[in-house]
Design an enzyme around this catalytic site. Structure first.
Site, PDB file in Angstrom:
ATOM      1  N   SER A 151       0.857  -1.190   0.000  1.00 14.40           N
ATOM      2  CA  SER A 151       0.000   0.000   0.000  1.00 14.40           C
ATOM      3  C   SER A 151       0.885   1.228   0.000  1.00 14.40           C
ATOM      4  CB  SER A 151      -0.888   0.004   1.247  1.00 14.40           C
ATOM      5  OG  SER A 151      -1.565   1.242   1.392  1.00 14.40           O
ATOM      6  N   TYR A 164      -1.775   0.746  10.594  1.00 11.42           N
ATOM      7  CA  TYR A 164      -1.707   0.260   9.212  1.00 11.42           C
ATOM      8  C   TYR A 164      -0.380   0.669   8.582  1.00 11.42           C
ATOM      9  CZ  TYR A 164      -3.461  -0.978   4.548  1.00 11.42           C
ATOM     10  OH  TYR A 164      -3.644  -1.556   3.316  1.00 11.42           O
TER      11      TYR A 164
END
Length: 266
Positions: A151, A164
């Site tokens: 990501s 995250y």
């Protein structure tokens, strides 16, 4: 643990041609993982579709001719069982690590330990365990490929993303190390780093099932990426001639010029 099922596409067992390519795709029950199974299967690949939800995998297999294997990639016994299924099916040349996810948007000062532990377990330990298990097979093939879907959260931090960010920065670093370690074995290592992708479950799961809050993530963004957009990039990256290594591919919608700059209209 739910039981696994197998259903081979007869065409995929024929020697030679595109059908000789074979991949394990994790996170295959939804979103980018599901779209990747469809994209590779459409190109004639034999695909082992891996996720925890057996019923969704079986429906996907019925549509694509893939091999569904219900498994939790962070559980050692499940990884060993998956490896056995793949070995019995003739092996793979490509591992596509898509399983992962986010939980919560808390700032570090309010961090929920359970959320952080889940994100590290799935994104980092799960990716490590399944990669470790399949590396001997990929090395033995002679032209193996590992593709990790990480990501842009792994290269750019943001408020409320600490957990995250931590997981994806770790997965990003692991991918870079893996590329250095496996080059001598002719295993190419690809990383795809998506920005804003609108899928049916990512934001919904991250926000604890709050559908209204999940929809606000994409509000006013004219064309966020779709799971199919990312899957098409994944398909291309693992299909180019093996000597071509697309080390890192950052993919964002045009409306997202950077992590901190997202154009919303209306």
């Amino acid at each position: 643990m739910t039981s696994d099922a197998t259903q081979l596409n007869p065409a995929s067992t024929q020697p030679g041609g595109p059908a000789a390519r074979a991949a394990v795709v994790t996170g295959a029950s939804t979103g980018i993982g599901e779209a990747t199974v469809r994209a590779l299967a459409a190109e004639g690949w034999r695909v082992y579709a891996v996720a925890r939800r057996a019923e969704r995998l079986e429906r996907l297999a019925a549509e694509t001719g893939g091999v569904p294997v219900a498994a939790d990639i962070a559980e050692d016994d499940d990884v060993a069982r998956l490896l056995a299924v793949v070995e019995d099916g003739g092996g793979i040349d490509t591992l596509v690590n898509i399983a992962g996810g986010a939980r919560g948007r808390d700032w570090v000062a309010d961090a929920q330990t359970d959320d952080w532990e889940w994100m590290l377990r799935v994104n980092v330990l799960g990716t490590m365990k399944i990669t470790r298990a399949f590396l001997p097979m990929l090395r033995a093939h002679g032209e193996g490929t590992v593709l990790n879907l990480t990501s842009t959260a792994g290269i750019s931090a943001y408020e409320g993303g600490g957990g995250y960010n931590a997981a994806k920065y770790a997965e990003h670093g692991m991918t870079q190390a893996l590329r250095l370690e496996e080059a001598e074995h002719n295993v190419r290592v690809v990383e795809v780093l998506p920005g804003l992708v609108k899928t049916e479950e990512f934001a919904l799961r991250r926000l604890g099932g709050d559908a209204e809050a999940a929809e606000k993530v994409y509000a006013g963004v004219e064309k966020p990426l779709t799971a199919e957009d990312v899957a098409d990039v994944v398909r291309y990256a693992v299909s180019v001639p093996h000597h071509v290594n697309l080390d890192e591919i950052v993919i964002r919608p045009v409306a997202q010029a950077a992590t901190h700059k997202l154009i919303r209209r209306g």
